[in-house]
Design a protein around this motif. Structure first.
Motif, mmCIF file in Angstrom:
data_model
loop_
_atom_site.group_PDB
_atom_site.id
_atom_site.type_symbol
_atom_site.label_atom_id
_atom_site.label_comp_id
_atom_site.label_asym_id
_atom_site.label_seq_id
_atom_site.Cartn_x
_atom_site.Cartn_y
_atom_site.Cartn_z
ATOM 1 N N ILE A 1 -9.912 -8.107 0.531
ATOM 2 C CA ILE A 1 -10.037 -6.762 -0.008
ATOM 3 C C ILE A 1 -9.055 -6.612 -1.166
ATOM 4 O O ILE A 1 -7.838 -7.125 -1.174
ATOM 5 N N VAL A 2 -9.575 -5.882 -2.241
ATOM 6 C CA VAL A 2 -8.605 -5.467 -3.166
ATOM 7 C C VAL A 2 -8.821 -3.758 -3.280
ATOM 8 O O VAL A 2 -9.999 -3.306 -3.144
ATOM 9 N N SER A 3 -7.718 -3.284 -3.076
ATOM 10 C CA SER A 3 -7.540 -1.688 -2.612
ATOM 11 C C SER A 3 -6.861 -0.990 -3.923
ATOM 12 O O SER A 3 -5.468 -1.320 -4.022
ATOM 13 N N ASP A 4 -7.436 -0.120 -4.463
ATOM 14 C CA ASP A 4 -6.586 0.929 -5.236
ATOM 15 C C ASP A 4 -5.569 1.569 -4.174
ATOM 16 O O ASP A 4 -5.925 2.003 -3.131
ATOM 17 N N GLN A 5 -4.478 2.134 -4.758
ATOM 18 C CA GLN A 5 -3.746 2.899 -3.855
ATOM 19 C C GLN A 5 -4.123 4.307 -3.561
ATOM 20 O O GLN A 5 -4.292 4.979 -2.751
ATOM 21 N N GLN A 6 -4.305 4.955 -4.727
ATOM 22 C CA GLN A 6 -4.740 6.261 -5.083
ATOM 23 C C GLN A 6 -6.194 6.551 -5.164
ATOM 24 O O GLN A 6 -6.782 6.255 -6.278
ATOM 25 N N MET A 7 -6.968 7.099 -4.001
ATOM 26 C CA MET A 7 -8.311 7.106 -4.191
ATOM 27 C C MET A 7 -8.730 8.603 -3.083
ATOM 28 O O MET A 7 -7.691 8.773 -2.635
ATOM 29 N N PRO A 8 -9.404 9.157 -3.760
ATOM 30 C CA PRO A 8 -10.051 10.397 -2.850
ATOM 31 C C PRO A 8 -10.485 10.096 -1.200
ATOM 32 O O PRO A 8 -10.807 8.904 -1.186
ATOM 33 N N GLU A 9 -10.556 10.801 -0.502
ATOM 34 C CA GLU A 9 -11.017 10.718 0.872
ATOM 35 C C GLU A 9 -9.839 9.792 1.773
ATOM 36 O O GLU A 9 -9.794 10.134 2.845
ATOM 37 N N MET A 10 -9.634 8.804 1.174
ATOM 38 C CA MET A 10 -8.980 7.721 2.097
ATOM 39 C C MET A 10 -8.109 6.973 1.220
ATOM 40 O O MET A 10 -8.887 6.190 0.411
ATOM 41 N N ASN A 11 -6.790 7.009 0.929
ATOM 42 C CA ASN A 11 -5.936 6.286 0.096
ATOM 43 C C ASN A 11 -5.810 4.709 0.469
ATOM 44 O O ASN A 11 -6.362 4.352 1.640
ATOM 45 N N GLY A 12 -5.289 3.741 -0.141
ATOM 46 C CA GLY A 12 -5.141 2.367 0.073
ATOM 47 C C GLY A 12 -4.474 2.027 1.311
ATOM 48 O O GLY A 12 -4.799 1.122 2.060
ATOM 49 N N VAL A 13 -3.451 2.806 1.489
ATOM 50 C CA VAL A 13 -2.461 2.544 2.675
ATOM 51 C C VAL A 13 -3.220 3.024 3.736
ATOM 52 O O VAL A 13 -3.151 2.154 4.877
ATOM 53 N N GLU A 14 -3.967 4.270 3.972
ATOM 54 C CA GLU A 14 -4.879 4.334 5.184
ATOM 55 C C GLU A 14 -5.989 3.376 5.314
ATOM 56 O O GLU A 14 -6.207 3.002 6.483
ATOM 57 N N LEU A 15 -6.449 3.156 4.473
ATOM 58 C CA LEU A 15 -7.681 1.919 4.305
ATOM 59 C C LEU A 15 -6.988 0.669 5.013
ATOM 60 O O LEU A 15 -7.551 0.075 5.893
ATOM 61 N N CYS A 16 -5.863 0.400 4.442
ATOM 62 C CA CYS A 16 -5.343 -0.928 4.943
ATOM 63 C C CYS A 16 -4.727 -0.795 6.511
ATOM 64 O O CYS A 16 -5.271 -1.542 7.223
ATOM 65 N N ARG A 17 -4.313 0.275 6.952
ATOM 66 C CA ARG A 17 -3.892 0.621 8.285
ATOM 67 C C ARG A 17 -5.239 0.496 9.196
ATOM 68 O O ARG A 17 -5.387 -0.022 10.366
#
Length: 131
Positions: A53-69
């Motif tokens: 997974i490659v994820s930006d940290q700052q995103m709308p609706e769900m940020n990268g930390v929330e996605l990772c969690r």
């Protein structure tokens, strides 16, 4: 049997940056899926299996930390490499992200797209050697 390419999910709300990273990953031999935010990325990950997974940290609706969690709570994503992209490299605590969420790498913007490819290749090589 035909070998399958490793699948990478990119969660990035900046469409231009997502296309650049996607192009470079595909050129590097990966099958790539792009999601414009964390919520869509999570939905894709719930329905498909990705190698990294490659994820930006700052995103709308769900940020990268929330996605990772959310991903780490799923058994099939407990050990999948996650690379976090951020414009706030100095504001994020990589040690905490690695400890709490097992984030594999943090790349601060601006970064070289080839750096993403090299990082993913290295992480997948490390994870396959542990199996």
């Amino acid at each position: 049997m035909i070998p399958t390419k490793p699948r990478v999910l990119i969660a990035e709300d900046n469409a231009a940056l997502a296309r650049v990273v996607q192009f470079n990953l595909e050129k590097g031999g990966f099958d790539v899926c792009v999601a414009p935010n964390g919520r869509i990325a999570l939905s894709r990950a719930e329905n498909e299996q990705f190698s990294a997974i490659v994820s930006d940290q700052q995103m709308p609706e769900m940020n990268g930390v929330e996605l990772c969690r959310s991903l780490r709570a799923k058994p099939n994503y407990e050990n999948v490499p996650i690379v976090m992209l951020t414009a706030k490299g100095l504001e994020l605590d990589l040690g905490r992200l690695q400890g709490e969420l097992k984030v594999s790498a943090l790349l601060a913007k601006p970064f070289s797209p080839s750096q993403v490819v090299d990082t993913i290749k290295e992480l997948l090589s490390e994870s396959s050697s542990r199996v």
